[in-house]
Enzyme design. Structure first.
Site, PDB file in Angstrom:
ATOM      1  N   GLU A 293       0.780  -1.281  -0.053  1.00  0.00           N
ATOM      2  CA  GLU A 293      -0.057  -0.143   0.020  1.00  0.00           C
ATOM      3  C   GLU A 293       0.845   1.109  -0.059  1.00  0.00           C
ATOM      4  OE1 GLU A 293      -3.094  -0.434  -0.610  1.00  0.00           O
ATOM      5  OE2 GLU A 293      -2.979  -2.669  -0.400  1.00  0.00           O
ATOM      6  N   CYS A 327      -1.565   9.067   4.276  1.00  0.00           N
ATOM      7  CA  CYS A 327      -1.628   8.715   2.709  1.00  0.00           C
ATOM      8  C   CYS A 327      -2.675   9.190   2.032  1.00  0.00           C
ATOM      9  CB  CYS A 327      -1.353   7.064   2.723  1.00  0.00           C
ATOM     10  SG  CYS A 327      -2.523   6.212   3.573  1.00  0.00           S
TER      11      CYS A 327
HETATM   12  P1  NAD Z   1       9.267   5.047   3.092  1.00  0.00           P
HETATM   13  O1  NAD Z   1       8.877   4.481   1.784  1.00  0.00           O
HETATM   14  O2  NAD Z   1      10.062   6.114   3.528  1.00  0.00           O
HETATM   15  O3  NAD Z   1       9.620   4.197   4.276  1.00  0.00           O
HETATM   16  C1  NAD Z   1       8.528   2.955   4.256  1.00  0.00           C
HETATM   17  C2  NAD Z   1       9.348   1.905   5.063  1.00  0.00           C
HETATM   18  O4  NAD Z   1      10.453   1.245   3.844  1.00  0.00           O
HETATM   19  C3  NAD Z   1      10.194   2.345   6.064  1.00  0.00           C
HETATM   20  O5  NAD Z   1      10.379   1.071   7.091  1.00  0.00           O
HETATM   21  C4  NAD Z   1      11.829   2.395   5.650  1.00  0.00           C
HETATM   22  O6  NAD Z   1      12.698   2.166   6.378  1.00  0.00           O
HETATM   23  C5  NAD Z   1      11.782   1.258   4.386  1.00  0.00           C
HETATM   24  N1  NAD Z   1      12.547   1.572   3.532  1.00  0.00           N
HETATM   25  C6  NAD Z   1      13.083   2.866   3.083  1.00  0.00           C
HETATM   26  N2  NAD Z   1      14.111   2.541   2.081  1.00  0.00           N
HETATM   27  C7  NAD Z   1      14.138   1.082   1.763  1.00  0.00           C
HETATM   28  C8  NAD Z   1      14.681   0.317   0.889  1.00  0.00           C
HETATM   29  N3  NAD Z   1      15.628   0.961   0.045  1.00  0.00           N
HETATM   30  N4  NAD Z   1      14.596  -0.935   0.797  1.00  0.00           N
HETATM   31  C9  NAD Z   1      13.735  -1.400   1.730  1.00  0.00           C
HETATM   32  N5  NAD Z   1      13.082  -0.750   2.626  1.00  0.00           N
HETATM   33  C10 NAD Z   1      13.220   0.665   2.710  1.00  0.00           C
HETATM   34  O7  NAD Z   1       7.642   5.742   3.673  1.00  0.00           O
HETATM   35  P2  NAD Z   1       7.094   6.700   5.157  1.00  0.00           P
HETATM   36  O8  NAD Z   1       7.898   8.056   4.847  1.00  0.00           O
HETATM   37  O9  NAD Z   1       7.706   5.815   6.075  1.00  0.00           O
HETATM   38  O10 NAD Z   1       5.842   6.683   4.925  1.00  0.00           O
HETATM   39  C11 NAD Z   1       5.121   7.534   3.895  1.00  0.00           C
HETATM   40  C12 NAD Z   1       4.720   6.933   2.530  1.00  0.00           C
HETATM   41  O11 NAD Z   1       3.794   5.514   2.909  1.00  0.00           O
HETATM   42  C13 NAD Z   1       3.825   7.825   1.825  1.00  0.00           C
HETATM   43  O12 NAD Z   1       4.176   7.905   0.549  1.00  0.00           O
HETATM   44  C14 NAD Z   1       2.480   7.537   2.003  1.00  0.00           C
HETATM   45  O13 NAD Z   1       1.421   7.776   0.992  1.00  0.00           O
HETATM   46  C15 NAD Z   1       2.672   5.980   2.326  1.00  0.00           C
HETATM   47  N6  NAD Z   1       1.598   5.185   2.995  1.00  0.00           N
HETATM   48  C16 NAD Z   1       0.623   4.585   2.120  1.00  0.00           C
HETATM   49  C17 NAD Z   1      -0.455   3.903   2.928  1.00  0.00           C
HETATM   50  C18 NAD Z   1      -1.387   3.107   2.279  1.00  0.00           C
HETATM   51  O14 NAD Z   1      -2.233   2.685   2.947  1.00  0.00           O
HETATM   52  N7  NAD Z   1      -1.302   3.539   0.965  1.00  0.00           N
HETATM   53  C19 NAD Z   1      -0.602   4.157   4.359  1.00  0.00           C
HETATM   54  C20 NAD Z   1       0.450   4.699   4.900  1.00  0.00           C
HETATM   55  C21 NAD Z   1       1.755   5.290   4.362  1.00  0.00           C
END
Ligand code: NAD
Length: 541
Positions: A293, A327
């Protein structure tokens, strides 16, 4: 389930407490907040039931008070991830055979622990770690998480009850087996409930999980882990690891036993993960389930017949609560010209009453954004809008990171419907408005549909049913969660299953059966009561 078709308690949404002045819940959370603020903690990883420290530590601070240290957490080396995988697979031998009612009892117990003894702790930790107001912490860390746990238990039993037809001589039984291998859960900073639900939903279905929370959420993830432990999740079933996301992910995805990814976070990262899984596909014992998501560029479109005060309130609540870091937060708004003046008046009047500051002061509606990277990015977009001739800042536009990462709620008005802040996910308290001609309703609906790569949430406002009906049709694929005359945020488990399509994710709807189906690999068992002993059929005669 050897001795009865047990019924689980009927799932009911956890009531949201008010935290109004003078209430006991307000006093309890304020005390817990102060205690947590004034103590430092050390968060180890949790592997095979043991707390693992590595000495490679990083600090945790509240975004609204970034010089204050809440504690440290330990970062993994590759060998810790390998150990997390191997001990999870060992734990799987018992856990995958655990009767469902025992799994259900553990997670129902977790829900009750959060509803009771852990409520102040998980809310205060979420206020400190993610700078949520008490209301935002309550609807996330307490209510949504409790709902995820209770409703998923109910959905699991409904799924198990879904069985194929049988005849008098053949009994067909569908077993909802867990996946063969382990699940990898990667969780975002913005919802404590999502951080807990991604590992818990897979574990509930009998899987073992390696869970990597976001660096920015570890302070509240620690409380989730404490709840899981006290509820009785056995060692090895949910392993919490922290540290360099790339190293952890590469190690996990190198394992032939990797069988599923449960991800929530940004679109770019998810697409990169998908690519890595694809590149490793020949190494896996099974085709991994990929559930993600991801981002959004969520819209509000208001027809000339809509009520300006309602539209303005959908913006103030839908775009600015939790600093726009949902999000689902509204970040592009299309308003019909004849209601623009009145909408703007209501919007500005409401925004003038916003108070911004620490969530400890419960009269604040706005607090800080999550970290310096996010602050700098948002400040950059605001500065750019100040310079661009096609954009005008009509409210807010200030920012200050001296104590906390505070971005003033900001409204940009643009005359270019494809202006950068109409298309890019900003993930902060910045909303952009485009005013369209009253006659251009259909044309603008098509614009809404085509402007962004995302399709997560969206809202349409109209008192005219014909105009509304046109919008519902044209925007069919523009949002996975679509709202009529309401703000596009605040989905409730059990009522509005959540998820988007296009670049917003695989749309497996968290908090519904659709999600749980992804964490099992059914075995069909056909048992024949009187087995044939002769190959011939009557037609051969
Ligand atoms: P992010 O993508 O920066 O991080 C999410 C997770 O991915 C974290 O645990 C992070 O450490 C990990 N991550 C980062 N780089 C990585 C890599 N190279 N390889 C593997 N894992 C990695 O997102 P965020 O800032 O924590 O959250 C915000 C984002 O999440 C926004 O884009 C938001 O829209 C989305 N979001 C979506 C939903 C939904 O239900 N659609 C819900 C909540 C948040």
């Amino acid at each position: 389930m050897g001795k009865g078709f047990y019924k689980v308690p009927v799932a009911v949404n956890e009531p949201v407490k008010t935290y109004a002045p003078g209430t006991p819940e307000r006093a309890a959370v304020a005390t817990t907040y102060t205690q947590m603020y004034n103590t430092t903690i050390d968060v180890p990883m949790y592997i095979n039931g043991k707390e693992v420290t590595t000495g490679d530590t990083a600090t945790m601070s509240p975004p609204h008070d970034h010089k204050h240290i809440l504690g440290t957490y330990h970062r993994a080396e590759k060998k810790h991830i390998e150990e997390a995988i191997s001990t999870a697979l060992e734990a799987r031998k018992l856990w995958s055979q655990m009767p469902w009612e025992q799994r259900a009892a553990i997670f129902l117990r977790a829900a009750e622990l959060i509803a009771g003894p852990y409520r102040s702790k998980i809310n205060a930790a979420t206020m400190l770690a993610q700078s949520k107001t008490i209301h935002q912490a309550e609807i996330d860390a307490s209510c949504e998480l409790i709902d995820f746990l209770r409703f998923n238990v109910q959905y699991m039993t409904q799924m198990y009850a879904e069985q194929p037809a049988s005849t008098s001589d053949v009994w067909n039984r569908l077993e909802y087996r867990p996946l063969e291998g382990f699940v990898y859960a990667i969780t975002p900073f913005n919802f404590t409930a999502i951080a807990a639900n991604l590992p818990a939903s897979a574990a509930m279905m009998g899987n073992v999980v390696v869970w990597k929370p976001s660096d920015s959420q570890i302070f509240s993830a620690k409380i989730v882990l404490d709840v899981f432990k006290e509820a009785g999740v056995p060692p090895g079933v949910i392993q919490m690891v922290m540290g360099d996301p790339e190293m952890i992910t590469d190690t996990v995805l190198d394992s032939p036993d990797f069988s599923g990814l449960h991800f929530t976070g940004s679109t770019f990262i998810f697409k990169e993960l998908w690519k890595k899984i694809g590149a490793n596909i020949h190494n896996y014992k099974t085709y991994p389930r990929i559930v993600g998501e991801t981002g959004g560029k969520d819209f509000i479109i208001a027809h000339k017949s809509s009520n300006p005060a309602q539209v303005a309130t959908a913006i103030t609540r839908g775009a600015f609560e939790f600093q726009g870091q949902k999000c689902s937060a509204a970040s592009r708004v299309y308003i019909s010209k004849s209601i623009w003046a009145a909408s703007q008046k209501h919007l500005k009047a409401q925004m003038e009453t916003f108070k911004m500051g620490s969530p400890e002061d419960m009269s604040n509606f706005i607090t800080a954004v999550i970290h310096e990277g996010s602050f700098d990015k948002l400040a950059g977009f605001i500065d750019q809008a100040k310079k661009d001739s096609s954009a005008e800042i009509i409210a807010g536009g200030g920012y200050d990171k001296s104590k906390g990462y505070f971005i003033e709620p900001t409204v940009i008005k643009t005359n270019d419907p494809k202006y950068t802040t109409m298309c890019t996910e900003l993930f902060g308290p910045v909303v952009t408005i485009y005013v369209f001609e009253d006659e251009a309703w259909e044309q603008t609906l098509h614009l809404v549909d085509q402007t962004s790569e995302y399709a997560l949430t969206g809202a349409i406002f109209s008192e005219d049913r014909y105009a509304l009906e046109v919008g519902v049709k044209i925007l069919e694929n523009a949002a996975g969660n679509f709202y009529i005359n309401d703000k596009p945020t605040g989905a409730v488990v059990g009522q509005q299953p959540f998820g988007g399509a296009r670049a917003s994710g695989t749309n497996d709807k968290a908090g519904s059966k659709l999600n749980l189906y992804r964490w099992c690999s059914p075995r069909m068992v056909k048992e024949t009561f009187v087995t044939p002993t002769d190959y011939t059929y009557p037609f051969l005669g």
